[in-house]
Design an enzyme around this catalytic site. Sequence first.
Site, PDB file in Angstrom:
ATOM      1  N   TYR A 142       0.808  -1.217   0.000  1.00  0.00           N
ATOM      2  CA  TYR A 142       0.000   0.000   0.000  1.00  0.00           C
ATOM      3  C   TYR A 142       0.848   1.276   0.000  1.00  0.00           C
ATOM      4  O   TYR A 142       0.358   2.347  -0.325  1.00  0.00           O
ATOM      5  CB  TYR A 142      -0.931   0.023   1.219  1.00  0.00           C
ATOM      6  CG  TYR A 142      -2.005  -1.042   1.206  1.00  0.00           C
ATOM      7  CD1 TYR A 142      -2.324  -1.739   0.049  1.00  0.00           C
ATOM      8  CD2 TYR A 142      -2.695  -1.363   2.360  1.00  0.00           C
ATOM      9  CE1 TYR A 142      -3.296  -2.717   0.041  1.00  0.00           C
ATOM     10  CE2 TYR A 142      -3.675  -2.335   2.365  1.00  0.00           C
ATOM     11  CZ  TYR A 142      -3.976  -3.015   1.207  1.00  0.00           C
ATOM     12  OH  TYR A 142      -4.944  -3.986   1.200  1.00  0.00           O
ATOM     13  N   LYS A 193       3.717 -15.142   2.097  1.00  0.00           N
ATOM     14  CA  LYS A 193       3.739 -16.003   0.916  1.00  0.00           C
ATOM     15  C   LYS A 193       5.187 -16.180   0.476  1.00  0.00           C
ATOM     16  O   LYS A 193       5.608 -15.736  -0.597  1.00  0.00           O
ATOM     17  CB  LYS A 193       2.901 -15.389  -0.214  1.00  0.00           C
ATOM     18  CG  LYS A 193       1.416 -15.494  -0.007  1.00  0.00           C
ATOM     19  CD  LYS A 193       0.880 -16.914  -0.249  1.00  0.00           C
ATOM     20  CE  LYS A 193       0.873 -17.255  -1.723  1.00  0.00           C
ATOM     21  NZ  LYS A 193       0.320 -18.626  -1.962  1.00  0.00           N
ATOM     22  N   ASP A 226      -2.756 -17.945   2.004  1.00  0.00           N
ATOM     23  CA  ASP A 226      -3.956 -18.578   1.472  1.00  0.00           C
ATOM     24  C   ASP A 226      -4.418 -19.717   2.370  1.00  0.00           C
ATOM     25  O   ASP A 226      -5.621 -19.894   2.608  1.00  0.00           O
ATOM     26  CB  ASP A 226      -3.736 -19.055   0.034  1.00  0.00           C
ATOM     27  CG  ASP A 226      -2.426 -19.800  -0.168  1.00  0.00           C
ATOM     28  OD1 ASP A 226      -1.608 -19.862   0.769  1.00  0.00           O
ATOM     29  OD2 ASP A 226      -2.211 -20.315  -1.282  1.00  0.00           O
ATOM     30  N   ASP A 250      -5.004  -7.028   5.847  1.00  0.00           N
ATOM     31  CA  ASP A 250      -6.257  -6.413   5.438  1.00  0.00           C
ATOM     32  C   ASP A 250      -7.293  -7.498   5.127  1.00  0.00           C
ATOM     33  O   ASP A 250      -8.430  -7.476   5.617  1.00  0.00           O
ATOM     34  CB  ASP A 250      -5.997  -5.542   4.208  1.00  0.00           C
ATOM     35  CG  ASP A 250      -7.159  -4.627   3.862  1.00  0.00           C
ATOM     36  OD1 ASP A 250      -8.228  -4.743   4.477  1.00  0.00           O
ATOM     37  OD2 ASP A 250      -7.001  -3.786   2.951  1.00  0.00           O
ATOM     38  N   ASP A 254     -10.457  -8.883   7.805  1.00  0.00           N
ATOM     39  CA  ASP A 254     -11.847  -8.762   7.368  1.00  0.00           C
ATOM     40  C   ASP A 254     -12.543 -10.125   7.406  1.00  0.00           C
ATOM     41  O   ASP A 254     -13.706 -10.232   7.806  1.00  0.00           O
ATOM     42  CB  ASP A 254     -11.918  -8.180   5.962  1.00  0.00           C
ATOM     43  CG  ASP A 254     -11.835  -6.659   5.961  1.00  0.00           C
ATOM     44  OD1 ASP A 254     -11.675  -6.073   7.054  1.00  0.00           O
ATOM     45  OD2 ASP A 254     -11.921  -6.051   4.890  1.00  0.00           O
TER      46      ASP A 254
END
Length: 374
Positions: A142, A193, A226, A250, A254
């Site tokens: 970001y 990852k 994942d 993020d 959520d």
Amino acid sequence: MPKKKLLVLAGDGIGPEVMREAGLVASWLERERGISFDITEDLVGGAAIDAFGTPLRDSTLQSAKAADAILFGSVGGPKWADQPFDNRPEVALLRLRGELDLFANLRPSIAFDPLIDASPIKPEIIRGLDVMIVRESAGGVYFGHPRGIETLEDGSQRGINTEVYTTREIERVARVAFELARKRNNHVTSVEKCNVMESGLLWKQVVTALHEREYPDVTLSHMLADNCAMQLVKKPSQFDVIVTGNLFGDLLSDLASVLPGSLGMLPSATLGARTSDGRLPGLYEPIHGSAPDIAGTGAANPLAQILSFAMLLRYSFDLEEDAALIEAAVAGVLASGLRTADIMSPGMARVGTRVMGEAVLRELDKMVASRIPA
């Protein structure tokens, strides 16, 4: 006990309504527990745009820097949709985090037993859920450079965002996670990852080295992002503290916020580094947003704002007993059957914002009275 400097920024939409109830809890603590607050209130977000033309005045930012902690409501709404991108209400929150160097976002996901049926997950999977996600919130994709949209020679366009992390950025957020774990169930799951991203490989290496040097008493495990998403739904009880980067944090926070069944119940905190005089700067807010569709109706759930205040007491003010008292009062109110519209279920009593806030105060009174010998 010196007064705690608290900046209150209620913001927009339902922010002022739910903040009022949190303020009454603060007043109760002053009256019943002898905790003194030096409270400053100011406008932020859309309310500040309406009054001053900007979502965050420099004077408000200076108040934030001088405060021991910030209790934030919510910002934004369709009223300000036509504002320039760099003058949106949400810019206030981003600028506060950036200017105060608040880099660790704490998102608890807790399933209250009385609300277990509100979850989309089977009760036997979700019961007892208590996961803390620590999201790095000042770096990563970001904020990395280069970034932007460029036009290529053939006239097509290319969007660019860059995932960048340094050793320092990884270490400081990992320390927050390890320190939290020591006060919980002593287990950190580091998520990245590393199989396809060099930044993820560095993340894993830095967290592992920090663990070996400073936190060998804490159990550390690693998980690909994942797989972590799948495991949060399949078996959330395996997690205690999850630490991860900005993008994955993020998404995962959520996902985890849906597990308990209502955004109206979930608080959050964004913390900085502890200062030389021992202060832990932080901004505390509910995750439900400004909900402009119900603003002014008296239907908003104030519990996430009240629980955000409890987090503030715990982390910035080191008032663990008082934070736990408030959390227990919220649980007691839910057990009594009171519900706002967002958590309503058959057989429960539907109430509004003020009645729910008053119920928390009554529960606090009962709990304190029960501790005093007759």
